[in-house]
Design a protein around this motif. Structure first.
Motif, mmCIF file in Angstrom:
data_model
loop_
_atom_site.group_PDB
_atom_site.id
_atom_site.type_symbol
_atom_site.label_atom_id
_atom_site.label_comp_id
_atom_site.label_asym_id
_atom_site.label_seq_id
_atom_site.Cartn_x
_atom_site.Cartn_y
_atom_site.Cartn_z
ATOM 1 N N UNK A 129 -2.034 2.249 -1.867
ATOM 2 C CA UNK A 129 -1.055 2.170 -2.953
ATOM 3 C C UNK A 129 -0.372 3.520 -3.157
ATOM 4 N N UNK A 130 -1.117 4.605 -2.960
ATOM 5 C CA UNK A 130 -0.524 5.942 -3.075
ATOM 6 C C UNK A 130 0.595 6.127 -2.067
ATOM 7 N N UNK A 131 0.329 5.774 -0.819
ATOM 8 C CA UNK A 131 1.362 5.933 0.202
ATOM 9 C C UNK A 131 2.518 4.969 -0.026
ATOM 10 N N UNK A 132 2.225 3.775 -0.516
ATOM 11 C CA UNK A 132 3.288 2.827 -0.865
ATOM 12 C C UNK A 132 4.145 3.390 -1.997
ATOM 13 N N UNK A 133 3.500 4.006 -2.972
ATOM 14 C CA UNK A 133 4.225 4.620 -4.096
ATOM 15 C C UNK A 133 5.124 5.756 -3.608
ATOM 16 N N UNK A 134 4.606 6.574 -2.697
ATOM 17 C CA UNK A 134 5.390 7.696 -2.176
ATOM 18 C C UNK A 134 6.608 7.186 -1.401
ATOM 19 N N UNK A 135 6.414 6.133 -0.620
ATOM 20 C CA UNK A 135 7.515 5.595 0.194
ATOM 21 C C UNK A 135 8.543 4.868 -0.666
ATOM 22 N N UNK A 136 8.084 3.997 -1.574
ATOM 23 C CA UNK A 136 9.016 3.147 -2.331
ATOM 24 C C UNK A 136 9.596 3.818 -3.573
ATOM 25 N N UNK A 137 8.790 4.617 -4.249
ATOM 26 C CA UNK A 137 9.215 5.170 -5.535
ATOM 27 C C UNK A 137 9.361 6.681 -5.489
ATOM 28 N N UNK A 195 3.083 3.640 -12.006
ATOM 29 C CA UNK A 195 1.778 4.104 -12.477
ATOM 30 C C UNK A 195 0.854 2.960 -12.861
ATOM 31 N N UNK A 196 1.409 1.765 -13.008
ATOM 32 C CA UNK A 196 0.584 0.600 -13.328
ATOM 33 C C UNK A 196 -0.069 0.001 -12.086
ATOM 34 N N UNK A 197 0.366 0.429 -10.912
ATOM 35 C CA UNK A 197 -0.133 -0.147 -9.668
ATOM 36 C C UNK A 197 -1.651 0.004 -9.487
ATOM 37 N N UNK A 198 -2.285 1.119 -9.855
ATOM 38 C CA UNK A 198 -3.731 1.227 -9.643
ATOM 39 C C UNK A 198 -4.595 0.470 -10.650
ATOM 40 N N UNK A 199 -4.009 -0.033 -11.723
ATOM 41 C CA UNK A 199 -4.825 -0.647 -12.771
ATOM 42 C C UNK A 199 -5.657 -1.827 -12.261
ATOM 43 N N UNK A 200 -5.097 -2.758 -11.485
ATOM 44 C CA UNK A 200 -5.963 -3.837 -10.971
ATOM 45 C C UNK A 200 -7.068 -3.326 -10.045
ATOM 46 N N UNK A 201 -6.774 -2.295 -9.278
ATOM 47 C CA UNK A 201 -7.776 -1.733 -8.367
ATOM 48 C C UNK A 201 -8.893 -1.063 -9.166
ATOM 49 N N UNK A 202 -8.515 -0.318 -10.190
ATOM 50 C CA UNK A 202 -9.524 0.337 -11.031
ATOM 51 C C UNK A 202 -10.333 -0.693 -11.823
ATOM 52 N N UNK A 203 -9.685 -1.782 -12.239
ATOM 53 C CA UNK A 203 -10.407 -2.851 -12.933
ATOM 54 C C UNK A 203 -11.421 -3.499 -11.997
#
Length: 138
Positions: A35-43, A4-12
């Motif tokens: 990042x959403x698709x990466x999250x779905x695949x990896x996590x 869930x921390x993955x979007x923080x740099x993008x939102x910043x």
């Protein structure tokens, strides 16, 4: 949880450009979708509580509401805000997105009230409220 921390740099990044230039680069929404698709695949094992239908609703419901608001009042949110909200809805789903957007609206209203202005770069309150949302997951 760490995913869930993955979007923080993008939102910043989006908040910085929205605050500085009142424009959100298309890269921000595209990166958030990637990042959403990466999250779905990896996590995927950590993400069992966000179903595909909740992700789809996280895009469709805000899209319909924002489209209706645009038709009623042609001012307000810009195109970058729409894309950022919809891509964030794909990432976190409709339930979490409603929480994030509720807090973002409250922050934006407070900012407008304190500064005595009638417009706010909305990516900034989205970024802040998403950070608060991430803190609430701990």
């Amino acid at each position: 949880m760490i995913c869930y921390l993955m979007p923080i740099p993008i939102l910043a990044y989006a908040a910085y450009w929205d605050y500085r230039c009142r424009i959100i680069p298309n890269k921000a929404a595209a990166l958030l979708i990637a990042v959403t698709f990466l999250k779905i695949i990896l996590f995927n094992k950590d993400d069992f509580f966000i179903s595909a239908s909740e992700r789809i609703l996280g895009v469709l419901v805000p899209a319909m509401i924002l489209f209706l608001l645009y038709k009623i009042n042609q001012r307000g949110l810009g195109g970058g805000d729409y894309k950022l909200i919809l891509s964030l809805g794909l990432f976190i789903g409709i339930s979490a997105l409603s929480t994030v957007l509720m807090l973002a609206c409250i922050l934006a209203i407070l900012y407008c009230f304190i500064k005595k202005i009638n417009a706010v770069p909305f990516a900034v309150p989205i970024f802040i409220s998403y950070c608060f949302y991430c803190c609430s997951l701990v």
